[in-house]
Design a protein around this motif. Structure first.
Motif, PDB file in Angstrom:
ATOM      1  N   MET A   1       1.221  -1.283  -0.201  1.00 45.34           N
ATOM      2  CA  MET A   1       0.042  -0.346  -0.170  1.00 45.34           C
ATOM      3  C   MET A   1       0.902   1.401   0.535  1.00 45.34           C
ATOM      4  O   MET A   1       2.250   1.240   0.624  1.00 45.34           O
ATOM      5  N   GLN A   2       0.532   2.264  -0.179  1.00 41.82           N
ATOM      6  CA  GLN A   2       1.183   3.449  -0.853  1.00 41.82           C
ATOM      7  C   GLN A   2       0.437   4.427   0.117  1.00 41.82           C
ATOM      8  O   GLN A   2      -0.362   4.465   0.994  1.00 41.82           O
ATOM      9  N   ILE A   3       2.173   5.813   0.787  1.00 39.72           N
ATOM     10  CA  ILE A   3       1.832   6.282   1.873  1.00 39.72           C
ATOM     11  C   ILE A   3       1.191   7.332   1.125  1.00 39.72           C
ATOM     12  O   ILE A   3       2.227   7.525  -0.002  1.00 39.72           O
ATOM     13  N   THR A   4      -0.047   8.389   1.103  1.00 42.47           N
ATOM     14  CA  THR A   4       0.048   9.384   0.524  1.00 42.47           C
ATOM     15  C   THR A   4       0.495  10.753   0.858  1.00 42.47           C
ATOM     16  O   THR A   4       1.519  10.878   2.006  1.00 42.47           O
ATOM     17  N   LEU A   5       1.154  11.646   0.415  1.00 42.19           N
ATOM     18  CA  LEU A   5       1.875  13.189   0.882  1.00 42.19           C
ATOM     19  C   LEU A   5       1.064  13.514   2.284  1.00 42.19           C
ATOM     20  O   LEU A   5       2.327  14.002   3.022  1.00 42.19           O
ATOM     21  N   MET A   6      -0.491  13.181   2.142  1.00 42.50           N
ATOM     22  CA  MET A   6      -0.466  14.039   3.253  1.00 42.50           C
ATOM     23  C   MET A   6       0.025  13.134   5.070  1.00 42.50           C
ATOM     24  O   MET A   6       0.165  13.765   5.598  1.00 42.50           O
ATOM     25  N   GLN A   7      -0.011  12.173   4.496  1.00 40.01           N
ATOM     26  CA  GLN A   7       0.229  10.710   6.055  1.00 40.01           C
ATOM     27  C   GLN A   7       1.666  11.375   5.783  1.00 40.01           C
ATOM     28  O   GLN A   7       1.628  11.210   6.454  1.00 40.01           O
ATOM     29  N   GLY A   8       2.187  11.554   4.719  1.00 37.78           N
ATOM     30  CA  GLY A   8       4.072  11.689   4.843  1.00 37.78           C
ATOM     31  C   GLY A   8       4.070  12.907   6.198  1.00 37.78           C
ATOM     32  O   GLY A   8       4.711  13.309   7.243  1.00 37.78           O
ATOM     33  N   ILE A   9       3.313  14.017   5.335  1.00 37.16           N
ATOM     34  CA  ILE A   9       3.326  15.206   6.754  1.00 37.16           C
ATOM     35  C   ILE A   9       2.899  15.049   7.995  1.00 37.16           C
ATOM     36  O   ILE A   9       3.343  15.390   8.620  1.00 37.16           O
TER      37      ILE A   9
ATOM     38  N   THR B   1       1.239   5.724  14.106  1.00 35.33           N
ATOM     39  CA  THR B   1       1.932   5.349  12.944  1.00 35.33           C
ATOM     40  C   THR B   1       0.485   4.741  12.563  1.00 35.33           C
ATOM     41  O   THR B   1       0.086   5.062  10.979  1.00 35.33           O
ATOM     42  N   GLY B   2       0.754   3.945  13.361  1.00 31.88           N
ATOM     43  CA  GLY B   2      -1.197   2.880  12.535  1.00 31.88           C
ATOM     44  C   GLY B   2      -2.136   4.185  12.253  1.00 31.88           C
ATOM     45  O   GLY B   2      -3.153   3.683  11.220  1.00 31.88           O
ATOM     46  N   ILE B   3      -2.369   4.760  13.454  1.00 34.74           N
ATOM     47  CA  ILE B   3      -3.592   5.628  13.336  1.00 34.74           C
ATOM     48  C   ILE B   3      -3.490   6.426  11.726  1.00 34.74           C
ATOM     49  O   ILE B   3      -4.451   6.447  11.453  1.00 34.74           O
ATOM     50  N   ILE B   4      -2.190   7.120  11.541  1.00 36.39           N
ATOM     51  CA  ILE B   4      -2.056   8.294  11.006  1.00 36.39           C
ATOM     52  C   ILE B   4      -1.767   7.262   9.145  1.00 36.39           C
ATOM     53  O   ILE B   4      -2.552   7.138   8.229  1.00 36.39           O
ATOM     54  N   LEU B   5      -2.088   6.519   9.062  1.00 35.08           N
ATOM     55  CA  LEU B   5      -1.868   4.854   7.692  1.00 35.08           C
ATOM     56  C   LEU B   5      -3.297   4.033   7.883  1.00 35.08           C
ATOM     57  O   LEU B   5      -3.766   3.940   6.686  1.00 35.08           O
TER      58      LEU B   5
ATOM     59  N   PHE C   1       9.964  12.066   7.102  1.00 29.84           N
ATOM     60  CA  PHE C   1       9.692  12.091   5.856  1.00 29.84           C
ATOM     61  C   PHE C   1      10.267  11.513   5.029  1.00 29.84           C
ATOM     62  O   PHE C   1       9.826  11.241   3.850  1.00 29.84           O
ATOM     63  N   SER C   2      11.179  11.553   4.354  1.00 27.63           N
ATOM     64  CA  SER C   2      12.153  11.236   3.403  1.00 27.63           C
ATOM     65  C   SER C   2      12.041   9.492   4.210  1.00 27.63           C
ATOM     66  O   SER C   2      12.163   9.019   2.171  1.00 27.63           O
ATOM     67  N   CYS C   3      12.279   8.673   4.930  1.00 27.55           N
ATOM     68  CA  CYS C   3      12.837   7.529   5.195  1.00 27.55           C
ATOM     69  C   CYS C   3      11.235   6.892   4.678  1.00 27.55           C
ATOM     70  O   CYS C   3      10.836   6.009   4.154  1.00 27.55           O
ATOM     71  N   THR C   4      10.287   7.990   4.908  1.00 23.67           N
ATOM     72  CA  THR C   4       8.029   6.949   5.471  1.00 23.67           C
ATOM     73  C   THR C   4       7.879   7.213   4.054  1.00 23.67           C
ATOM     74  O   THR C   4       7.214   6.470   2.845  1.00 23.67           O
ATOM     75  N   TYR C   5       7.996   8.452   3.230  1.00 27.14           N
ATOM     76  CA  TYR C   5       6.946   8.820   2.298  1.00 27.14           C
ATOM     77  C   TYR C   5       7.923   8.298   0.988  1.00 27.14           C
ATOM     78  O   TYR C   5       7.882   8.504  -0.113  1.00 27.14           O
ATOM     79  N   LEU C   6       9.121   9.501   0.567  1.00 26.65           N
ATOM     80  CA  LEU C   6      10.100   9.793   0.495  1.00 26.65           C
ATOM     81  C   LEU C   6      10.476   8.457  -1.292  1.00 26.65           C
ATOM     82  O   LEU C   6      10.542   8.114  -1.661  1.00 26.65           O
ATOM     83  N   ALA C   7      11.675   7.493   0.254  1.00 27.47           N
ATOM     84  CA  ALA C   7      11.749   6.403   0.126  1.00 27.47           C
ATOM     85  C   ALA C   7      11.137   5.141  -0.091  1.00 27.47           C
ATOM     86  O   ALA C   7      11.270   3.871  -0.396  1.00 27.47           O
ATOM     87  N   GLN C   8       9.602   5.280  -0.016  1.00 26.41           N
ATOM     88  CA  GLN C   8       9.180   4.125   0.038  1.00 26.41           C
ATOM     89  C   GLN C   8       8.697   3.271  -0.811  1.00 26.41           C
ATOM     90  O   GLN C   8       8.834   1.865  -0.502  1.00 26.41           O
ATOM     91  N   GLU C   9       8.422   3.720  -1.867  1.00 27.88           N
ATOM     92  CA  GLU C   9       9.094   3.273  -3.664  1.00 27.88           C
ATOM     93  C   GLU C   9      10.297   2.181  -3.627  1.00 27.88           C
ATOM     94  O   GLU C   9      10.028   0.927  -3.738  1.00 27.88           O
ATOM     95  N   PRO C  10      11.197   2.713  -3.369  1.00 22.42           N
ATOM     96  CA  PRO C  10      12.464   2.184  -3.431  1.00 22.42           C
ATOM     97  C   PRO C  10      12.515   0.754  -2.703  1.00 22.42           C
ATOM     98  O   PRO C  10      13.095  -0.066  -2.555  1.00 22.42           O
ATOM     99  N   MET C  11      12.467   1.379  -1.218  1.00 21.86           N
ATOM    100  CA  MET C  11      12.441   0.783  -0.097  1.00 21.86           C
ATOM    101  C   MET C  11      11.132  -0.507  -0.178  1.00 21.86           C
ATOM    102  O   MET C  11      11.536  -1.962   0.251  1.00 21.86           O
ATOM    103  N   ALA C  12       9.833  -0.530  -0.816  1.00 21.31           N
ATOM    104  CA  ALA C  12       8.979  -1.326  -1.163  1.00 21.31           C
ATOM    105  C   ALA C  12       9.243  -2.662  -2.308  1.00 21.31           C
ATOM    106  O   ALA C  12       9.506  -4.134  -2.429  1.00 21.31           O
ATOM    107  N   LYS C  13      10.280  -2.358  -2.987  1.00 26.01           N
ATOM    108  CA  LYS C  13      11.163  -3.041  -4.340  1.00 26.01           C
ATOM    109  C   LYS C  13      11.714  -3.640  -3.720  1.00 26.01           C
ATOM    110  O   LYS C  13      12.230  -4.600  -4.028  1.00 26.01           O
TER     111      LYS C  13
END
Length: 268
Positions: free
Chosen positions: A1-9, A39-43, A156-168
């Motif tokens: 599942m993807q983390i949205t920008l608002m969730q990242g903020i 974190t679970g509440i936000i996601l 923010f960098s680790c959860t939102y920006l790096a989520q796709e590389p991390m998932a891959k």
């Protein structure tokens, strides 16, 4: 599942608040159980946050700062264990094993702050000599703000920006490696709890430990609530016993002092 920008903020804002709490050790909301739950509440997945938080809390239970030493950072571990489980779709045990590099990263960032903030000490010493309270307050606010912003940026960098590389990266791992991380993640809570017992365990607490162990391993239960209630009962029992002993000692001391006063009066 993807983390949205608002969730990242929102995660970044939560990291700023929790980072300040960890820096000041104020309300202890920086513990992984709380961080992962937030974190679970936000996601939007509270059960996942509770599951990853419980495992991570046990793994970090015995890791506390002592003097100038700095253990792996529990804040990043709490955020990333839930985030990895959410974005990569892995079990909490695997997420616990994968969150450790982020915890080590923040550990070294905090150590860097400890060293670099020595730059402010000369000015703080001078302000203390001159009784310049406002300058001391400004220094504390500036250093705390730097730490807080760093937490927000890194999370923010680790959860939102790096989520796709991390998932891959996780999906590209071979099965044997994922299984190894799952086994390691299952062992870490036991190690963390063992480290905690090494510090806190005393002979008088052994009966309570045995009672909890027997309940957990030999009595069928759907959850940990009965064990928690038993622990509460033991804690209340020990509290009231200690209070009663304190009152008995105080009464004995008062009685002894009264007897000594009476003896002196008779002697006179």
């Amino acid at each position: 599942m993807q983390i949205t920008l608002m969730q990242g903020i929102m995660l970044a804002i939560a990291a700023i608040i929790i980072g300040v709490d960890y820096w000041l050790e104020a309300f202890f909301i920086f513990r992984p159980l709380v961080v992962s739950t937030v974190t679970g509440i936000i996601l939007g997945n509270v059960p996942l946050g509770l599951a990853t938080g419980a495992l991570t809390e046990l793994a970090f239970a015995g890791l506390t700062p002592a003097g100038g030493t700095q253990p792996p950072n529990p804040v990043l571990a709490g955020f990333m264990s839930t985030t990895i489980a959410y974005t990569a779709g892995v079990t909490p045990e695997v997420a616990l094993g994968l969150c450790l590099p982020f915890s080590f990263l923040m550990q070294y960032v905090i150590l860097f702050f400890y060293s670099s903030f020595s730059f402010f000490m000369a000015g703080a010493d001078k302000a203390a000599e001159q009784a310049d309270v406002n300058k001391i307050i400004r220094t504390n606010i500036i250093t705390t703000a730097i730490v807080a912003i760093s937490y927000g940026v890194i999370v923010f960098s680790c959860t939102y920006l790096a989520q796709e590389p991390m998932a891959k990266l996780v999906t590209s791992m071979p099965t044997w490696l994922i299984h190894g991380l799952e086994v390691a993640g299952g062992i870490l809570p036991a190690i963390g709890f063992g480290m905690l017992l090494r510090v806190m365990m005393k002979a008088k607490y052994i009966p309570f430990f045995i009672a909890g162990f027997l309940m957990m391993n030999f009595i069928p239960m759907n959850n940990l609530l009965p064990v928690a209630l038993l622990g509460t009962a033991f804690a209340l029992f020990d509290f009231f016993n200690a209070k009663a002993r304190k009152e008995e000692i105080a009464a004995a001391v008062a009685n002894n002092q009264g007897n000594e006063g009476g003896n002196k009066h008779v002697g006179i």
